[in-house]
Design an enzyme around this catalytic site. Structure first.
Site, PDB file in Angstrom:
ATOM      1  N   LYS A  58      53.999  63.588  62.484  1.00 26.71           N
ATOM      2  CA  LYS A  58      54.945  64.429  63.237  1.00 26.71           C
ATOM      3  C   LYS A  58      54.683  64.343  64.733  1.00 26.71           C
ATOM      4  CE  LYS A  58      56.235  64.564  59.810  1.00 26.71           C
ATOM      5  NZ  LYS A  58      55.782  64.201  58.454  1.00 26.71           N
ATOM      6  N   GLY A 193      61.252  55.155  51.404  1.00 26.74           N
ATOM      7  CA  GLY A 193      61.062  56.559  51.016  1.00 26.74           C
ATOM      8  C   GLY A 193      60.785  57.382  52.271  1.00 26.74           C
ATOM      9  N   VAL A 194      60.259  58.589  52.055  1.00 29.98           N
ATOM     10  CA  VAL A 194      60.040  59.501  53.183  1.00 29.98           C
ATOM     11  C   VAL A 194      59.095  58.884  54.215  1.00 29.98           C
ATOM     12  CG1 VAL A 194      59.172  61.775  53.823  1.00 29.98           C
ATOM     13  CG2 VAL A 194      60.387  61.477  51.665  1.00 29.98           C
ATOM     14  N   GLU A 214      63.793  47.950  50.356  1.00 28.79           N
ATOM     15  CA  GLU A 214      63.707  49.001  49.333  1.00 28.79           C
ATOM     16  C   GLU A 214      64.192  48.438  47.995  1.00 28.79           C
ATOM     17  OE1 GLU A 214      62.689  52.305  48.748  1.00 28.79           O
ATOM     18  OE2 GLU A 214      63.436  51.711  46.790  1.00 28.79           O
ATOM     19  N   GLY A 281      54.564  54.384  48.017  1.00 29.38           N
ATOM     20  CA  GLY A 281      54.175  55.579  47.273  1.00 29.38           C
ATOM     21  C   GLY A 281      52.662  55.744  47.280  1.00 29.38           C
ATOM     22  N   ARG A 282      52.215  56.832  46.659  1.00 27.13           N
ATOM     23  CA  ARG A 282      50.782  57.146  46.654  1.00 27.13           C
ATOM     24  C   ARG A 282      50.312  57.376  45.228  1.00 27.13           C
ATOM     25  NH1 ARG A 282      48.688  58.276  51.548  1.00 27.13           N
ATOM     26  NH2 ARG A 282      47.142  59.711  50.723  1.00 27.13           N
ATOM     27  N   ASP A 322      48.025  66.732  45.153  1.00 29.18           N
ATOM     28  CA  ASP A 322      48.525  65.390  44.844  1.00 29.18           C
ATOM     29  C   ASP A 322      47.889  64.813  43.576  1.00 29.18           C
ATOM     30  OD1 ASP A 322      49.988  65.524  47.169  1.00 29.18           O
ATOM     31  OD2 ASP A 322      49.118  63.738  48.098  1.00 29.18           O
ATOM     32  N   ALA A 330      52.207  68.805  51.093  1.00 27.34           N
ATOM     33  CA  ALA A 330      51.102  69.657  51.510  1.00 27.34           C
ATOM     34  C   ALA A 330      51.329  71.103  51.079  1.00 27.34           C
ATOM     35  CB  ALA A 330      50.956  69.574  53.021  1.00 27.34           C
ATOM     36  N   HIS A 454      73.818  85.069  66.800  1.00 25.26           N
ATOM     37  CA  HIS A 454      74.710  84.137  67.473  1.00 25.26           C
ATOM     38  C   HIS A 454      74.252  83.945  68.909  1.00 25.26           C
ATOM     39  CE1 HIS A 454      78.338  82.030  68.587  1.00 25.26           C
ATOM     40  NE2 HIS A 454      78.430  82.806  69.658  1.00 25.26           N
TER      41      HIS A 454
END
Ligand code: FAD
Ligand code: AMP
Length: 477
Positions: A58, A193-194, A214, A281-282, A322, A330, A454
């Site tokens: 991030k 993927g992500v 992909e 992937g993991r 995981d 997470a 608003h």
């Protein structure tokens, strides 16, 4: 430090460290063992997420988005033009590293403040109540700890392709892709993927030509179809070269480049790259964790098998995060950690697996919770749908970002919210309201009757809720 505890947690990722903190809050004498070292030689708590996952990715997404915006005169419509924009990559990566250090260090501080003992080393379960602490380098045991309960939170590691082995230089996993010393000219990512999309976006924004290969024919198959379609359109517009139905088989290294071989429509193709990220992937990480006579059951894919209360086949040993499968996220790991700590402390615990948010932090951001329209149709569930484009929302115009939409799916009889899907500005933050509504078993009418400030982007959720009954106010119904 005594060797006897109420609870031993193995792994200090978001699953393990949160479990340890909650257990300590509940009065359990707790130790957490972790074998990870950071960039220097110092042990680093926080697991994949803080060290090489959520947080550093991030940080890079944020920095690269600023760079691209300035580089492409993205603020011109605000009356701001830029000149002489330069990229200082070592500094950008350095900022990311500092942030990781700060946050991983914060966990050490939290452990101390809560009285959680923290031990560096590899945990090996040698009996239902005993864990040997092994030096990861020498493989020699340094001590044996005992406890009434053990939580396994050893996480996951990147999966490799058999004929595309990682070399840490040109063919790399997601961790190494956070640390390039220069921007690769041609970058290929295997897996859209992500993780592939986030890392592909970072390096494209910083100047790489990025191709994503992909294997699946559909783009983001787990997302709502309309959202996936919009996302693909936006990513292609930004310059990501996305090849679907492209299954990579092998990669050959020449002196300065890599040739990647893949099949598509039963034909053989190649792609040339300077760097290749494998993001397919993991897989669960249990290496050196279990003694050979351990009776902890693993499934065919190596995930630790647990019952609905996260107990493994050995009743004093639990597993979370995981390493037990399900969404590799997470926040899912952390909530399981809290639940198990509370169970061990004698409380009741449950988790709403139906209301776990999924987020892709690209631009536009993509976020959803609950089921997609396709899943509901396949399950034979009747639903009403309300959607609203961000173009109908004043704040999105003020931001200068009206891409995307919000879509709410609600049961046709009960009006209960079954799924919320967002693509657009700050989708990652907006999804929180939808998660809460689903957690409270809310209806679209509940959202429609809730006062939204608003001008805010959250009004898109309000309008989408109104649209479920064709009464949106800021668009023609
Ligand atoms: P981990 O975080 O993997 O932690 C396990 C820890 O246990 C590790 O430190 C490991 O070294 C240690 N360990 C393993 N075996 C032993 C042993 N025998 N003894 C001692 N220690 C051991 N998720 C999100 O929700 N949001 C995101 O934005 C996000 N972005 C990501 C980006 C990337 C690039 C990657 C790779 C992942 C991302 N994830 C994200 C996924 C997230 O990182 C994982 O779901 C999460 O870290 C899982 O937590 P965990 O506690 O189960 O395991
Ligand atoms: P994720 O599961 O979100 O981490 O995404 C990993 C992606 O990699 C999935 O969409 C897989 O379909 C894709 N994938 C797996 N193996 C291959 C392969 N050999 N070639 C191309 N893509 C692959």
């Amino acid at each position: 430090m005594s060797n006897s505890y109420d609870l031993i947690v193995i792994g200090a990722g978001p699953g393990g460290y949160v479990a340890a903190l909650r257990a300590a809050q509940l009065g359990l004498n707790t130790v957490c063992i972790d074998s990870r070292k950071g960039k220097g030689t110092k042990p680093a708590l926080g697991g994949t997420c803080l060290n090489v996952g959520c947080i550093p990715s991030k940080a890079l997404l944020e920095s690269s988005e600023h760079y691209e915006q300035l580089q492409t005169q993205g603020l011109k419509s605000h009356g701001i033009t830029t000149q002489g924009v330069e990229l200082d990559l070592p500094r950008l990566i350095g900022r990311k590293n500092k942030l990781v250090d700060r946050l991983t260090g914060g966990i050490s501080m939290l452990f101390k403040a809560n009285g959680v003992d923290s031990i560096y080393g590899q945990g090996k379960i040698v009996s239902p109540t005993q864990v040997e602490v092994v030096d990861p380098l020498t493989g020699k045991p340094s001590q044996t700890l005992t406890a009434d309960h053990i939580i396994i939170a050893t996480g996951s590691e990147p999966t490799s392709l058999p004929d595309v082995p990682f070399d840490g230089d040109r063919i790399i996993d997601s961790s190494d892709a956070l640390d390039f010393s220069e921007v690769p000219r041609r970058l290929v990512v295997i897996g859209a993927g992500v993780i592939g999309l986030e890392l592909g976006s970072v390096w494209r924004r910083l100047g790489s030509e990025v191709t994503l290969l992909e294997a699946m024919p559909d783009f983001l198959p787990e997302a709502d179809r309309q959202i996936a379609q919009e996302a693909k359109k936006q990513f292609i517009r930004q310059g990501l070269n996305i090849k679907l139905g492209a299954r990579v088989a092998s990669a050959a290294q020449q002196k300065d480049e890599i040739t990647i071989s893949y099949s598509s429509n039963q034909e053989h193709h190649t792609e040339i790259a300077d760097k290749l990220i494998v993001a397919i992937g993991r897989r669960p990480f249990t290496e050196s964790l279990l003694s050979p006579d351990s009776s902890i059951a693993l499934d065919d894919n190596g995930f630790i098998v647990v019952d609905p209360q996260w107990r493994t086949s050995v009743s004093s040993i639990y597993a979370i995060g995981d390493v037990i499968g399900g969404p590799m996220l997470a926040h899912k790991a952390s909530e399981e950690g809290i639940a198990v700590a509370e169970l061990i402390a004698g409380q009741k615990a449950a988790l709403s697996y139906d209301a776990i948010p999924s987020i892709i932090y690209t631009s536009p951001e993509i976020a959803w919770v609950g089921r997609t329209a396709l899943q509901l149709k396949n399950d034979g569930i009747q639903f009403n749908e309300g959607s609203i484009p961000f173009a109908a929302i004043g704040r999105a115009h003020a931001l200068g970002n009206t891409t995307g939409f919000v879509k709410i799916l609600a049961h046709s009889e009960t009006d209960r919210i079954l799924g919320v899907h967002i693509i657009g500005p700050q989708a990652s933050e907006l999804i929180g309201e939808a998660v809460l509504a689903m957690e409270f078993q809310g209806s679209s009418e509940d959202l429609a009757r809730t006062i939204h400030a608003h001008p805010t982007l959250s009004e898109a959720l309000h309008e989408a809720a109104l649209a479920v009954e064709d009464r949106a106010l800021h668009r023609v119904n």
